[in-house]
Design a protein around this motif. Structure first.
Motif, PDB file in Angstrom:
ATOM      1  N   SER A  35       0.802  -1.214   0.000  1.00  0.00           N
ATOM      2  CA  SER A  35       0.000   0.000   0.000  1.00  0.00           C
ATOM      3  C   SER A  35       0.841   1.274   0.000  1.00  0.00           C
ATOM      4  O   SER A  35       0.345   2.333  -0.359  1.00  0.00           O
ATOM      5  CB  SER A  35      -0.946   0.015   1.213  1.00  0.00           C
ATOM      6  OG  SER A  35      -0.209  -0.023   2.415  1.00  0.00           O
ATOM      7  N   ASN A 119      -4.717   8.931  -4.051  1.00  0.00           N
ATOM      8  CA  ASN A 119      -5.713   8.293  -3.187  1.00  0.00           C
ATOM      9  C   ASN A 119      -6.387   7.146  -3.945  1.00  0.00           C
ATOM     10  O   ASN A 119      -7.553   7.213  -4.321  1.00  0.00           O
ATOM     11  CB  ASN A 119      -6.744   9.347  -2.755  1.00  0.00           C
ATOM     12  CG  ASN A 119      -7.522   8.907  -1.540  1.00  0.00           C
ATOM     13  OD1 ASN A 119      -7.211   7.889  -0.921  1.00  0.00           O
ATOM     14  ND2 ASN A 119      -8.549   9.661  -1.198  1.00  0.00           N
ATOM     15  N   TRP A 120      -5.633   6.061  -4.135  1.00  0.00           N
ATOM     16  CA  TRP A 120      -6.059   4.976  -5.029  1.00  0.00           C
ATOM     17  C   TRP A 120      -7.264   4.200  -4.511  1.00  0.00           C
ATOM     18  O   TRP A 120      -8.012   3.610  -5.286  1.00  0.00           O
ATOM     19  CB  TRP A 120      -4.891   4.005  -5.240  1.00  0.00           C
ATOM     20  CG  TRP A 120      -4.404   3.378  -3.957  1.00  0.00           C
ATOM     21  CD1 TRP A 120      -3.455   3.856  -3.126  1.00  0.00           C
ATOM     22  CD2 TRP A 120      -4.866   2.165  -3.368  1.00  0.00           C
ATOM     23  NE1 TRP A 120      -3.283   3.039  -2.052  1.00  0.00           N
ATOM     24  CE2 TRP A 120      -4.150   1.968  -2.177  1.00  0.00           C
ATOM     25  CE3 TRP A 120      -5.828   1.218  -3.728  1.00  0.00           C
ATOM     26  CZ2 TRP A 120      -4.349   0.868  -1.354  1.00  0.00           C
ATOM     27  CZ3 TRP A 120      -6.028   0.121  -2.907  1.00  0.00           C
ATOM     28  CH2 TRP A 120      -5.293  -0.048  -1.736  1.00  0.00           C
ATOM     29  N   ASP A 121      -7.494   4.163  -3.182  1.00  0.00           N
ATOM     30  CA  ASP A 121      -8.567   3.324  -2.641  1.00  0.00           C
ATOM     31  C   ASP A 121      -9.944   3.995  -2.726  1.00  0.00           C
ATOM     32  O   ASP A 121     -10.961   3.342  -2.459  1.00  0.00           O
ATOM     33  CB  ASP A 121      -8.261   2.957  -1.185  1.00  0.00           C
ATOM     34  CG  ASP A 121      -8.039   4.170  -0.310  1.00  0.00           C
ATOM     35  OD1 ASP A 121      -7.708   5.240  -0.865  1.00  0.00           O
ATOM     36  OD2 ASP A 121      -8.197   4.049   0.914  1.00  0.00           O
ATOM     37  N   GLN A 122     -10.005   5.277  -3.096  1.00  0.00           N
ATOM     38  CA  GLN A 122     -11.286   5.970  -3.169  1.00  0.00           C
ATOM     39  C   GLN A 122     -11.676   6.423  -4.575  1.00  0.00           C
ATOM     40  O   GLN A 122     -12.848   6.591  -4.870  1.00  0.00           O
ATOM     41  CB  GLN A 122     -11.269   7.185  -2.233  1.00  0.00           C
ATOM     42  CG  GLN A 122     -11.104   6.815  -0.755  1.00  0.00           C
ATOM     43  CD  GLN A 122     -11.108   8.034   0.133  1.00  0.00           C
ATOM     44  OE1 GLN A 122     -11.410   9.137  -0.307  1.00  0.00           O
ATOM     45  NE2 GLN A 122     -10.757   7.843   1.398  1.00  0.00           N
ATOM     46  N   THR A 146      -6.935   2.417 -10.837  1.00  0.00           N
ATOM     47  CA  THR A 146      -6.730   1.824  -9.505  1.00  0.00           C
ATOM     48  C   THR A 146      -7.456   0.496  -9.322  1.00  0.00           C
ATOM     49  O   THR A 146      -7.329  -0.120  -8.267  1.00  0.00           O
ATOM     50  CB  THR A 146      -7.218   2.801  -8.415  1.00  0.00           C
ATOM     51  OG1 THR A 146      -8.620   3.053  -8.617  1.00  0.00           O
ATOM     52  CG2 THR A 146      -6.444   4.101  -8.471  1.00  0.00           C
ATOM     53  N   LYS A 150      -6.911  -2.363  -6.290  1.00  0.00           N
ATOM     54  CA  LYS A 150      -7.990  -2.742  -5.379  1.00  0.00           C
ATOM     55  C   LYS A 150      -8.200  -4.255  -5.362  1.00  0.00           C
ATOM     56  O   LYS A 150      -8.472  -4.846  -4.307  1.00  0.00           O
ATOM     57  CB  LYS A 150      -9.275  -2.028  -5.785  1.00  0.00           C
ATOM     58  CG  LYS A 150      -9.216  -0.514  -5.565  1.00  0.00           C
ATOM     59  CD  LYS A 150     -10.438   0.189  -6.128  1.00  0.00           C
ATOM     60  CE  LYS A 150     -10.334   1.700  -5.942  1.00  0.00           C
ATOM     61  NZ  LYS A 150     -11.468   2.415  -6.561  1.00  0.00           N
ATOM     62  N   VAL A 153      -5.397  -5.780  -3.269  1.00  0.00           N
ATOM     63  CA  VAL A 153      -5.606  -5.511  -1.841  1.00  0.00           C
ATOM     64  C   VAL A 153      -6.687  -6.424  -1.275  1.00  0.00           C
ATOM     65  O   VAL A 153      -6.571  -6.929  -0.151  1.00  0.00           O
ATOM     66  CB  VAL A 153      -5.976  -4.034  -1.620  1.00  0.00           C
ATOM     67  CG1 VAL A 153      -6.457  -3.804  -0.199  1.00  0.00           C
ATOM     68  CG2 VAL A 153      -4.781  -3.149  -1.920  1.00  0.00           C
TER      69      VAL A 153
END
Length: 460
Positions: A35, A119-122, A146, A150, A153
């Motif tokens: 991450s 901000n790759w997770d949003q 992204t 995801k 992850v």
């Protein structure tokens, strides 16, 4: 009954639990590494690609170059959009969606390259912008989807969750079994591994005695030292490979673009550029071959193809190839062959690689004097010696020059290049032939490499 109270039985259970705990900690560590480090790597790579496109467009801001930039990013993961100074899209590798256009509004008036979103997770993209001539000509926007991050992850989190459940169940059983006497040192070891999982690999465990627990404590401390060493060498290796590849690739791209565009008419200048391209291509090939050889060695796929070899002719061939390089530094190479040397049973390509590497190193680390190559033998052994009068190797470093990725003195390594794989591969090749290799060196006076084969292994 006594057997079940013994340290061996308890440590059997203990070792299983520590192994599982380490798996859990390793899972969290991998998640953190992914991450942060992996995302940072993607972002920096994206930023660098955008900067490279911007530099190309600064030199030739025309429709042909714009089309070329877009074509370079088609059929790959990343996307590129080039706009003019007012934010109007001039060319794009793929159709832009709403989110991508929002970044274009954010990038206007920016004078230096920067990351617009990490901000790759949003959000759906990691985005960067690179101005073309400080934004006076326009901007290069790079996007990385992204969705791939995801998915990775999600799999990683699932693995960590399952591992956590298993470890909790085992920990409950271990609490019932372990005695208070064993709990104290084990808790110390647990704390140490927690710190190691956070990146503080070197730990000190004060477990006295000579029993299995003390040995285990020593093992954990050694593990931490090894993890620290491999972490350091891994980082140095990645930095070195990036540097070693970036320089020749820049030359290859730059000079080949010039030749392709037909800007150079003079044939002598064309030959100069072609020579540079050829040399840099060989440099990349050498690096890739070292990495490929290391991979095959690690996976047990490195095999020899032996045949009868005239070693004198093989050495003469290597010397002939490297003679111009040596003379370019004012060095001479002297060869003293063994008069009655028999025909040997070796892999000619691999032995040529070994001798080439050793003589090339001698040239690289010598600024004056001569390099002596000799073939010698007695009733039991055949010797190959390469002796130089170069800078030598410090005594404390000598035993480590055969390790993967290890390079003597980082400042020296930066000056001469390389990834620290050459001597590692050399040693593995010699050992696969049943031989031995050793180095003798005096700092400031020179180094001697000695390869030794038993006659019975190479003379058939």
């Amino acid at each position: 009954m006594k057997r079940f109270n013994g340290i061996s039985f308890k440590l059997g259970l203990l070792f299983s639990s520590i192994f599982l705990v380490l798996l859990l900690l390793l899972g969290f560590t991998l998640f953190e590494l992914f991450s942060h480090l992996f995302v940072d790597y993607i972002t920096q790579d994206l930023l660098k690609r955008g900067e490279n496109h911007a530099k190309v467009l600064e030199e030739n801001f025309n429709e042909t170059t714009l089309t070329h930039v877009a074509l370079m990013e088609q059929n790959v993961i990343t996307n590129v959009v080039v706009t003019n100074q007012e934010g109007q899209i001039l060319v794009e590798s793929d159709p832009t969606d709403k989110e991508m256009k929002e970044y274009i509004n954010l990038g206007n008036a920016i004078k230096i390259s920067r990351v617009l979103n990490q901000n790759w997770d949003q959000l759906n993209y990691i985005a960067t912008v690179s101005p073309i001539r400080n934004g006076n000509l326009g901007y290069v926007y790079m996007y990385y989807p992204t969705s791939i991050l995801k998915e990775m992850v999600f799999v990683l989190k699932l693995f960590i969750s399952l591992a956590s459940i298993g470890i909790v169940l085992i920990a409950v059983g271990m609490i019932v079994i372990l005695s208070k006497k064993m709990t104290k040192p084990l808790l110390e070891m647990k704390e140490a591994t927690n710190e190691m999982a956070k990146g503080d690999y070197k730990q000190h465990l004060d477990v006295k005695g000579k029993d299995e627990l003390a040995q285990l404590a020593d093992s954990i401390q050694s593990l931490g030292e090894q993890l620290q060493y491999y972490e350091d060498t891994r980082n140095e290796f990645l930095a070195s490979v990036s540097h070693e590849l970036r320089t020749p690739l820049t030359y290859l791209t730059g000079y080949s673009d010039i030749l392709i565009k037909g800007r150079i008419v003079d044939k002598q200048e064309q030959q100069t550029y072609l020579k540079i391209i050829n040399e840099e291509a060989k440099r990349v090939t050498h690096l890739v071959n070292d990495l490929f050889d290391m991979s095959k060695i690690q996976t047990g796929q490195f095999q020899l193809k032996k045949e009868y070899v005239n070693l004198i002719k093989l050495v003469e061939k290597v010397i002939q190839n490297l003679k111009p390089v040596a003379e370019g530094k004012g060095l001479s190479i002297l060869f003293n062959p063994m008069i009655d040397l028999p025909v040997l049973y070796l892999d000619p390509n691999r032995m040529e690689q070994v001798i080439y590497n050793l003589i090339e190193n001698a040239i690289k680390y010598s600024d004056q004097g001569e390099i002596r190559v000799s073939l010698e033998g007695d009733k039991e052994f055949i010797f190959i010696k390469i002796e130089d009068q170069g800078i030598g190797v410090p005594e404390k470093e000598l035993s480590r020059i055969w390790e993967r990725f290890y390079r003597v003195e980082k400042s020296r390594a930066r000056k001469t290049g390389g990834t620290g794989l050459g001597l590692y591969v050399v040693k593995e090749i010699v050992q696969l032939h049943g031989g031995q290799i050793e180095a003798k060196s005096v700092e400031g006076k020179g180094t001697t490499m000695i390869i030794k084969f038993k006659r019975k292994d190479v003379v058939l």
